[in-house]
Design an enzyme around this catalytic site. Structure first.
Site, mmCIF file in Angstrom:
data_model
loop_
_atom_site.group_PDB
_atom_site.id
_atom_site.type_symbol
_atom_site.label_atom_id
_atom_site.label_comp_id
_atom_site.label_asym_id
_atom_site.label_seq_id
_atom_site.Cartn_x
_atom_site.Cartn_y
_atom_site.Cartn_z
ATOM 1 N N GLY A 130 0.841 -1.193 0.000
ATOM 2 C CA GLY A 130 0.000 0.000 0.000
ATOM 3 C C GLY A 130 0.873 1.238 0.000
ATOM 4 N N SER A 314 6.634 17.649 -6.237
ATOM 5 C CA SER A 314 6.232 16.701 -5.193
ATOM 6 C C SER A 314 5.764 17.381 -3.917
ATOM 7 C CB SER A 314 7.388 15.794 -4.796
ATOM 8 O OG SER A 314 7.952 15.204 -5.897
ATOM 9 N N GLU A 364 -4.440 7.765 -2.903
ATOM 10 C CA GLU A 364 -3.332 8.470 -3.588
ATOM 11 C C GLU A 364 -2.248 8.918 -2.592
ATOM 12 O OE1 GLU A 364 -4.139 10.888 -7.001
ATOM 13 O OE2 GLU A 364 -6.073 9.908 -7.287
#
Ligand code: CAA
Length: 405
Positions: A130, A314, A364
């Site tokens: 995950g 980012s 996400e």
């Protein structure tokens, strides 16, 4: 007042708002209850040209970029969180093709998405991979004329309704840096099946499923970018560009819940007057509104940065995702609180906002992962701050370790 937005931005926002009010809000409760995909919404979005907002014109889209994508997501989510993500996940699935696909792949797949002929989903997560996405297990083995994929994917939003899937798989188990590659897999490929359909707390109108791949055969031309080993980087670059979309969902959900709360505060009377006349309610609304506005402009800033071609997006993308989705959880919870007992009941639309908001803090990249990404950058940037040492008295400098180079 909408600072930072151009006339063009406002046109996209208005177009999405119209669909949200005419098509989405009236069906939001029904599809939440039915847990079915709202195909009529997808048709309306396709007809309005909204499905290709972020796809460049040469590949059949509007070439309008990530900020306009976020404005559409925000307006849709303001009416229904499930529709917001059902739409936004097409950007998540198609960004890998956009960023790293060959010209042939871009010309073949992107126009289908822009026209709404096919939806696309993103297959990165697995049961055992995950947050630690790089540890994924799905295997792709080179065979004559293509690749054979075997494994399972978890949490695939739009799974089943999508015709296309970006699937991440291990092509070189020996390698640390070039272990993973991405493939564009079509739904009717042999060996590709939809597994468990999840039963969820929120975003119930959009399917989230497991994908099973059993010797799933794809051609060499379906290896993203035509060469193996770049998959993890492509996944990370994709998430950098898609996270402002989740953040925009957060803003839309928070805005939508706050509007219901303010409407209710004006209409609900207790102790002989409207509850909006109580300072505690006024204070809550003021905090909600300030947080929503702050989140909104952080999202716009992150999206604009991406559209301006910034190489390192980012940190700002993670900050927008973190702040806007934490805001969504807080504001939607406060909105339920303001409705009192009625807010907790499914007769009223406000509890759905709270249920839909929760997942935005998780998918996400959990907000814990966003904090990890942000803090890594803050600490990296701090290496440029060595000049600050001279402001620390010499007699206590001995308490500091030498700077890492
Ligand atoms: N852009 C480009 N390259 C990047 C990058 C970025 N943003 N981030 C990392 N990389 C590169 C690094 O430079 C490094 O490359 P080198 O080895 O060549 O130096 C490599 O990738 C590994 O980087 P890290 O050591 O930083 O990687 P990590 O294993 O520590 O993981 C992480 C970092 C941020 C935790 C990452 O694993 C992550 O984002 N995890 C969350 C995954 C996620 O968001 N999953 C959700 C999937 S989608 C979904 O939710 C379902 C849905 O359908 C909506």
């Amino acid at each position: 007042m909408t600072p930072f937005l151009t006339e063009e931005n406002l046109r996209w926002k208005e177009k999405a708002h119209e669909i949200a009010e005419k098509v989405v809000r009236p069906i939001a409760a029904k599809y939440d209850e039915l847990e079915e995909y709202p195909w009529e919404v997808k048709d309306a979005l396709a007809e309005a040209g909204l499905l290709g907002v972020w796809i460049p014109k040469e590949y059949g889209g509007a070439g309008a970029g990530v900020l306009n994508l976020c404005l559409v997501v925000e307006e849709l989510s303001r009416a229904c969180g499930a529709v917001g993500v059902a739409y936004a996940v097409n950007a998540l699935g198609s960004f890998p093709i956009l960023l790293s696909g060959t010209e042939e792949q871009k010309h073949k797949y992107l126009p289908q998405i822009a026209k709404g002929e096919k939806l696309i989903a993103f297959g990165l997560s697995e049961k055992l991979a995950g947050s630690d996405a790089a540890s994924l297990h799905t295997r792709a083995v080179k065979v004559d004329g293509g690749w054979s994929l075997t494994g399972e994917k978890k949490w695939t939003t739009n799974g089943g309704v999508a015709g296309l899937y970006t699937i991440f798989a291990v092509t070189n188990p020996e390698s640390q840096r070039a272990r993973i590659s991405a493939f564009i897999v079509e739904k009717d490929s042999p060996g590709f099946t939809i597994g468990k359909i999840e039963k969820k707390m929120g975003i119930r109108a959009v399917p989230v499923v497991e994908l099973n791949l059993e010797n799933c055969r794809v051609g060499d031309d379906q290896l993203l970018g035509g060469k193996p080993g770049q998959g993890f980087k492509h996944a990370m670059m994709t998430l950098d560009r898609a996270r402002p979309g989740v953040a925009a969902q957060g803003v839309g959900l928070a805005q939508g819940a706050m509007e219901y709360a303010a409407f209710y505060a004006n209409r609900r009377h207790q102790f002989g007057k409207s509850i909006s006349s109580f300072q505690m309610i006024q204070g809550m609304l003021a905090d909600m509104s300030s947080r929503v506005e702050a989140a909104r402009y952080l999202v716009y800033a992150a999206a604009q940065n991406i559209d301006n071609g910034a190489t390192n997006v980012s940190k700002l993308a993670a900050e927008a995702k973190l702040f806007a989705t934490d805001t969504a959880m807080q504001v939607t919870t406060d909105a339920v609180q303001m409705f009192g007992g009625y807010g907790f009941m499914r007769d009223y639309p406000v509890e759905k906002y709270m249920r839909d908001a929760k997942i935005t803090q998780i998918y996400e990249g959990t907000n814990q992962v966003q904090r990890m990404v942000i803090s890594r950058w803050v600490l990296k940037e701090a290496r440029e701050l060595e000049y600050l040492a001279k402001y620390i008295p010499e007699e206590v400098q001995k308490n500091l370790d030498p700077a890492e180079v």
